[in-house]
Design a protein around this motif. Structure first.
Motif, mmCIF file in Angstrom:
data_model
loop_
_atom_site.group_PDB
_atom_site.id
_atom_site.type_symbol
_atom_site.label_atom_id
_atom_site.label_comp_id
_atom_site.label_asym_id
_atom_site.label_seq_id
_atom_site.Cartn_x
_atom_site.Cartn_y
_atom_site.Cartn_z
ATOM 1 N N ASP A 29 68.542 23.788 19.243
ATOM 2 C CA ASP A 29 69.441 22.680 19.574
ATOM 3 C C ASP A 29 69.692 21.881 18.302
ATOM 4 O OD1 ASP A 29 70.794 20.475 20.508
ATOM 5 O OD2 ASP A 29 69.154 19.720 21.758
ATOM 6 N N THR A 30 70.877 22.009 17.730
ATOM 7 C CA THR A 30 71.144 21.346 16.455
ATOM 8 C C THR A 30 71.163 19.825 16.580
ATOM 9 O OG1 THR A 30 73.531 21.594 16.825
ATOM 10 C CG2 THR A 30 72.424 23.291 15.507
ATOM 11 N N LEU A 31 71.413 19.306 17.793
ATOM 12 C CA LEU A 31 71.407 17.858 17.964
ATOM 13 C C LEU A 31 70.003 17.283 17.828
ATOM 14 C CD1 LEU A 31 73.915 17.416 20.934
ATOM 15 C CD2 LEU A 31 74.343 17.137 18.481
ATOM 16 N N ALA A 32 68.982 18.150 17.952
ATOM 17 C CA ALA A 32 67.591 17.685 17.872
ATOM 18 C C ALA A 32 66.995 17.855 16.487
ATOM 19 C CB ALA A 32 66.741 18.438 18.897
ATOM 20 N N LEU A 33 67.713 18.459 15.548
ATOM 21 C CA LEU A 33 67.145 18.726 14.231
ATOM 22 C C LEU A 33 66.907 17.421 13.470
ATOM 23 C CD1 LEU A 33 69.331 21.725 13.016
ATOM 24 C CD2 LEU A 33 66.961 21.817 13.820
ATOM 25 N N ARG A 51 79.538 27.361 18.275
ATOM 26 C CA ARG A 51 80.323 26.147 17.999
ATOM 27 C C ARG A 51 79.518 25.116 17.195
ATOM 28 N NH1 ARG A 51 81.983 24.775 24.016
ATOM 29 N NH2 ARG A 51 79.787 25.374 24.210
ATOM 30 N N VAL A 52 78.931 25.563 16.106
ATOM 31 C CA VAL A 52 78.141 24.688 15.242
ATOM 32 C C VAL A 52 78.930 24.405 13.971
ATOM 33 C CG1 VAL A 52 75.993 24.429 13.945
ATOM 34 C CG2 VAL A 52 75.983 25.597 16.164
ATOM 35 N N PRO A 53 79.160 23.134 13.594
ATOM 36 C CA PRO A 53 79.913 22.819 12.377
ATOM 37 C C PRO A 53 79.235 23.379 11.132
ATOM 38 C CG PRO A 53 79.650 20.865 13.757
ATOM 39 C CD PRO A 53 78.760 21.927 14.335
ATOM 40 N N PHE A 54 80.051 23.672 10.118
ATOM 41 C CA PHE A 54 79.562 24.291 8.897
ATOM 42 C C PHE A 54 78.429 23.485 8.260
ATOM 43 C CE2 PHE A 54 79.732 24.374 4.219
ATOM 44 C CZ PHE A 54 79.401 25.692 3.990
ATOM 45 N N GLY A 55 78.579 22.158 8.187
ATOM 46 C CA GLY A 55 77.568 21.332 7.542
ATOM 47 C C GLY A 55 76.218 21.424 8.215
ATOM 48 N N VAL A 56 76.202 21.590 9.531
ATOM 49 C CA VAL A 56 74.942 21.740 10.265
ATOM 50 C C VAL A 56 74.395 23.148 10.076
ATOM 51 C CG1 VAL A 56 73.839 21.583 12.522
ATOM 52 C CG2 VAL A 56 75.683 19.997 11.924
#
Length: 347
Positions: free
Chosen positions: A244-248, A283-288
């Motif tokens: 979960d990239t929102l939790a990184l 659907r993860v942005p490049f920067g993430v």
């Protein structure tokens, strides 16, 4: 920052100097497999350190690490290199006992700088409750510094990097992005606070994060192969994971810096390897995305542990850090699953 500029690849020290995972695995595959039954951990699983059983309740943990300077200040560089080298012992559940310096330095250079590097390393070894017992030095054109570290562990309570279980929570104990922040700093383009946060993370020992950990199924530390690469080693061929990239937890401003193409060659090697081995994005942005491949120097522990225990562990670590005045984020970043079509699904 102009997002239309061409990608800028910044070479540097620290764990960005590590050989890429694909090249390293090719070389290691040519070495003979150890046959000593008391060698509990060798290089077969790409684990953090070697472990040799001496008795039923005592084993020796052996590791070493060294690299070129990742920061300009020699004392801070020494601290970072020492913290990074000792981390492997804690990732095995062990206690650091002794350390030996590994040094390359120009004999005609400023020896005050060498003294500061060694002093920084000695400070971190002392903070770990271990003994700095000597070392080895050579003369050379470039600077290299690190430690050979010996620790001990009860082999019945040894932590491995490749033994997660389906349903485990994945916990990361330090923020990501130190490679990106240091690359921007070298080009005098780091926003206020980014480089300072990276240094605070790199000098922080993983000692307390390990001491507070009670119920792990698998543990590793995140260094030169980035989060994605070290998670691939943890999952092997038997498991998959969802992130979960929102939790990184992130170093401040690193997503913006990555979107501005402050990238390292090491991260691009890590991306190639991870995507070739089953990492997919939803659907993860490049920067993430780039943060997952960023080579971490003295990164945090990556832990697979029962979900009911993970929240309590993260809370205990936060309380411990607050009491010591440390401001480093840790969080639950994903879940281990049964083997799926993908190896790592990043959302």
């Amino acid at each position: 920052m102009d997002a239309t500029i061409a990608p800028l690849f910044c070479s540097g020290g620290g764990c960005t100097a590590k050989l890429g995972p694909r090249a390293l695995s090719r070389v290691l595959s040519q070495l003979p497999a150890p046959t000593d039954p008391d060698l509990l951990v060798g290089f077969a699983s790409s684990d953090d350190a070697a472990v040799l059983r001496l008795t039923d309740d005592l084993a020796v943990v052996s590791t070493l690490d060294f690299f070129p300077p990742v920061v300009a200040d020699p004392y801070t560089f020494g601290q970072i290199a020492a913290a990074n080298a000792m981390s492997d012992v804690w990732a095995m559940g062990g206690r650091v006992r002794t350390a030996l310096n590994i040094v390359a330095f120009d004999e005609d250079g400023d020896l005050n700088q060498l003294g500061a590097i060694l002093a920084g390393g000695a400070e971190r070894v002392a903070a770990a409750g271990a003994s700095l017992a000597g070392g080895h030095s050579i003369t050379g054109d470039g600077v290299l510094y690190g430690l050979s570290v010996t620790g001990t562990v009860d082999p019945r309570h040894l932590w491995r990097n490749d033994t997660p279980q389906p349903g485990d929570a994945l916990v990361l104990t330090k923020p990501l992005g130190v490679g990106i922040a240091c690359a921007a700093h070298r080009l005098d383009s780091a926003p206020p606070g980014a480089f300072e946060a990276a240094v605070a993370s790199m000098t922080e020992l993983n000692l307390r994060a390990a001491e507070l950990l009670q119920t792990p199924h698998a543990v590793t530390d995140v260094t030169g192969f980035g989060l994605a690469g070290h998670l691939l080693e943890m999952l092997g061929t038997d498991f998959s994971a969802t992130i979960d990239t929102l939790a990184l937890p992130l170093i401040p401003h690193v997503r913006t810096l990555a979107e501005g193409f402050f990238l390292t060659a090491a991260a691009q090697r890590n991306r190639t390897h991870a995507e070739a081995n089953g990492l997919v994005f939803d659907r993860v942005p490049f920067g993430v995305q780039e943060v997952l491949f960023d080579a971490q120097t003295s990164g945090g522990l990556l832990v697979a542990m029962p979900r009911p225990d993970a929240d309590a562990y993260v809370a205990a670590l936060a309380d411990d850090r607050a009491a010591s005045g440390t401001r480093l984020a840790a969080s639950i970043i994903g879940t281990v699953t049964e083997r799926a079509e993908h190896t790592i699904l990043v959302r």
